[in-house]
Write an enzyme that holds these catalytic residues in place. Sequence first.
Site, PDB file in Angstrom:
ATOM      1  N   LYS A  93       0.810  -1.228   0.000  1.00  0.00           N
ATOM      2  CA  LYS A  93       0.000   0.000   0.000  1.00  0.00           C
ATOM      3  C   LYS A  93       0.844   1.279   0.000  1.00  0.00           C
ATOM      4  O   LYS A  93       0.423   2.304  -0.537  1.00  0.00           O
ATOM      5  CB  LYS A  93      -0.947   0.002   1.200  1.00  0.00           C
ATOM      6  CG  LYS A  93      -1.940  -1.164   1.225  1.00  0.00           C
ATOM      7  CD  LYS A  93      -3.046  -1.012   0.197  1.00  0.00           C
ATOM      8  CE  LYS A  93      -4.053  -2.156   0.278  1.00  0.00           C
ATOM      9  NZ  LYS A  93      -5.098  -2.057  -0.751  1.00  0.00           N
ATOM     10  N   GLU A 115      -9.871   5.657   2.995  1.00  0.00           N
ATOM     11  CA  GLU A 115     -10.667   4.585   3.581  1.00  0.00           C
ATOM     12  C   GLU A 115      -9.702   3.450   3.865  1.00  0.00           C
ATOM     13  O   GLU A 115      -8.658   3.354   3.221  1.00  0.00           O
ATOM     14  CB  GLU A 115     -11.749   4.124   2.603  1.00  0.00           C
ATOM     15  CG  GLU A 115     -11.295   3.100   1.541  1.00  0.00           C
ATOM     16  CD  GLU A 115     -10.259   3.631   0.549  1.00  0.00           C
ATOM     17  OE1 GLU A 115     -10.171   4.863   0.381  1.00  0.00           O
ATOM     18  OE2 GLU A 115      -9.530   2.811  -0.050  1.00  0.00           O
ATOM     19  N   SER A 382       1.716  -9.687  -0.867  1.00  0.00           N
ATOM     20  CA  SER A 382       1.368  -8.266  -0.740  1.00  0.00           C
ATOM     21  C   SER A 382       1.616  -7.657   0.630  1.00  0.00           C
ATOM     22  O   SER A 382       1.818  -6.454   0.745  1.00  0.00           O
ATOM     23  CB  SER A 382      -0.084  -8.048  -1.157  1.00  0.00           C
ATOM     24  OG  SER A 382      -0.950  -8.831  -0.364  1.00  0.00           O
TER      25      SER A 382
HETATM   26  C1  LIG Z   1      -1.611  -7.009   2.513  1.00  0.00           C
HETATM   27  C2  LIG Z   1      -2.769  -6.689   1.650  1.00  0.00           C
HETATM   28  N1  LIG Z   1      -2.938  -7.346   0.497  1.00  0.00           N
HETATM   29  C3  LIG Z   1      -3.983  -7.096  -0.314  1.00  0.00           C
HETATM   30  C4  LIG Z   1      -4.950  -6.176   0.016  1.00  0.00           C
HETATM   31  C5  LIG Z   1      -6.106  -6.009  -0.902  1.00  0.00           C
HETATM   32  O1  LIG Z   1      -6.073  -4.847  -1.662  1.00  0.00           O
HETATM   33  P1  LIG Z   1      -5.707  -4.875  -3.202  1.00  0.00           P
HETATM   34  O2  LIG Z   1      -6.571  -5.898  -3.844  1.00  0.00           O
HETATM   35  O3  LIG Z   1      -6.035  -3.496  -3.651  1.00  0.00           O
HETATM   36  O4  LIG Z   1      -4.275  -5.176  -3.347  1.00  0.00           O
HETATM   37  C6  LIG Z   1      -4.809  -5.455   1.204  1.00  0.00           C
HETATM   38  C7  LIG Z   1      -5.826  -4.440   1.575  1.00  0.00           C
HETATM   39  O5  LIG Z   1      -5.928  -3.957   2.636  1.00  0.00           O
HETATM   40  C8  LIG Z   1      -3.702  -5.720   2.040  1.00  0.00           C
HETATM   41  O6  LIG Z   1      -3.537  -5.074   3.194  1.00  0.00           O
END
Ligand SMILES: Cc1ncc(COP(=O)(O)O)c(C=O)c1O
Lengths: 411, 268
Positions: A93, A115, A382
């Site tokens: 993020k 948000e 992620s």
């Molecule tokens: C670690 C992590 N992965 C994935 C997501 C999902 O978001 P996005 O699909 O936009 O990557 C989030 C959202 O809070 C997150 O914190």
Amino acid sequence: MTTQLQSPGREGYFGPFGGQFVPETLRAALDQLTQEYHAAQADPAFAKEFDRCLREIAGRPSMLYYAGRLSEQVGGARIYLKREDLNHTGAHKINNTLGQVLLCRRMGKKRVIAETGAGQHGVATATAAAVFGLTCDVYMGAEDMRRQALNVFRMELMGARVVRVDSGQRTLKDATNEAMRDWMGSVAHTHYIIGSVVGPHPFPTIVRDFQSCIGREARSQMLQTAGRLPDVVVACVGGGSNAAGMFSPFIADKEVELLGVEAGGTGLSFGRHAASISCGRPGILHGSLSFVLQDEDGQTAPVHSISAGLDYPGVGPEHAWWHQMHRVRYTTCDDAAALQAVCTLSRAEGIIPALESAHAVSAAIQRAAELSSDKIVLICLSGRGDKDCNEIADLLAKVAKPAGATAKEGR
Amino acid sequence: MGLENNRIVKKFAALRAAGKQTLLPFITAGYPNLETTAAVLRELDGAGVGVCELGIPFTDPVADGPVIQASFTAALAAGVTTRGIFDVVRQFRRAGGELPLAAMVSYSIIFRHGVETFVNEAAEAGLDGLIVPDLPLDESAELERFAAGGGLALVLLIAPTTPAERRLEIARHSRGFIYYISVAGITGERTALPEQTLAAVAELRRHTDTPVCVGFGISNATTVREVWRAADGAIVGSAIVKRMEEHAGATPQEIAGVVGKFVRELMA
Ligand SMILES: Cc1ncc(COP(=O)(O)O)c(C=O)c1O
């Protein structure tokens, strides 16, 4: 087909998806943001500053890691992890919030709002705001504040105000509504940092571009490490930002299979999951036309996921387009499998993934098991799971038959 | 089909001819139940208001403040659907109701039903106009086409943040009337009208013959009177819905009486 996939026809559209379905009050701000973004893209100083922020603040580039023990355990393709969990603040993020705060500064705005679901985007926004001395208010559903209490504390510690949202299901969608309502009255001096590739144009494009450092780095790291591109790239999809950032630099590599993993929740019937592409259909939510989960009257459906960050009834419009063009395949992973994947990766590699990322890990393990060892599966990891540890402990206590299951496998 | 026989168009033509201004009450359809909506429509028909805005409940109304949000949530929890609301309108028309009616409805709902289907069903039920608060001009071409074909007036909105040239473009496309949003923000009661509002409306009226009505934040007779100095009509929403909420346990007739009394005060 490649150019078609990469450049929206009408500005702000990805094929038929996208657009700006917002109240007139917000139109001017979206135009301003679009213009500012075009100007920033043409300005080498902006790219340089963004690059510096990614290096010095986020800690990029993030590592590419060969998950040897996991690969061995799975007994199929070789599995690599793109370590977004190692970024400052613990998830992908931060890439987006740093970029957007730089845009905010160019526009001369002094306040940012956001948000947040899992709290990772809120923390990343609070961080970027602290770095540049901006006022920061983060909207968060009451249920998510409970699930992600640690992140609430982190945001507040960095000087942000966390605004509790009690409407609807008290999760990500409701927090997004509230952030938009704030912006309706504050657009003159406030920038809304949307946390994923959702919302009205230009947000899906801007967020994808800021996140595409993930895929660009991963692509060249793969070439360097393995001398070739991966066969399969896997990412979890909530709004879809880590996936869009990972996938977009691979879109033109037609031989690379792209796999997006949505939240399967406790089953694929109405209200029990958050799999917008797998189970939804085209509709409008939060300013864009994409796949959404709705009832037949157009009311947004209730959703569920074990992970707050995937608990959202919509998805970015570019994903809807990639789905329609059959360029990315979207699948689901349910709550139980995600929880299992947390344990598997923790023990095999000493990496505790975020519950969101665990969805990708689970699906990737399945896919890798179908492939031979000369194949490569790349996972976008992620985020890290520290924020989820309390929740994971509670959930494991619930599923653990006798607590021995954990003790037996550990060494 | 043209709009010459459209009730909203005819109403404003008559008002203009008489040199009069009007009130446009907003109520949440199906709140607290559909019987109340039916009773309020009958009441308003005799109260001399200009157009009634029927808010179709939506799960995610980003332009609405707490009062209207809460009424939407309650109506949806009670099982209200768009078709149920259309039925109330249909019965109102069958019983001879002549009050011009505009549905205030999210494009999410229209899109899900299908633009053509939604317009046809709305027109067939007896609605006269559509106000779609989350559909800006740039995305409205399809709806504009079907609404015109179905004899419905598609009312477009102008915000304080709308640039001058775009205001005129919106005014050219708006049918029935132009909805001028008095404040950059969400719906809800406010005590005073922002200073620039009247000047903005006056400027707009120099460029268009389409009636201009002002909404968002208007909650008392003083403000209504002020709006009338420049505009053709004043739109009052949250202040009415709040009174309905205060009497949510009462009978449909009683709630209709409360609404009737309040709109008469506003117009006095
Ligand atoms: C670690 C992590 N992965 C994935 C997501 C999902 O978001 P996005 O699909 O936009 O990557 C989030 C959202 O809070 C997150 O914190």
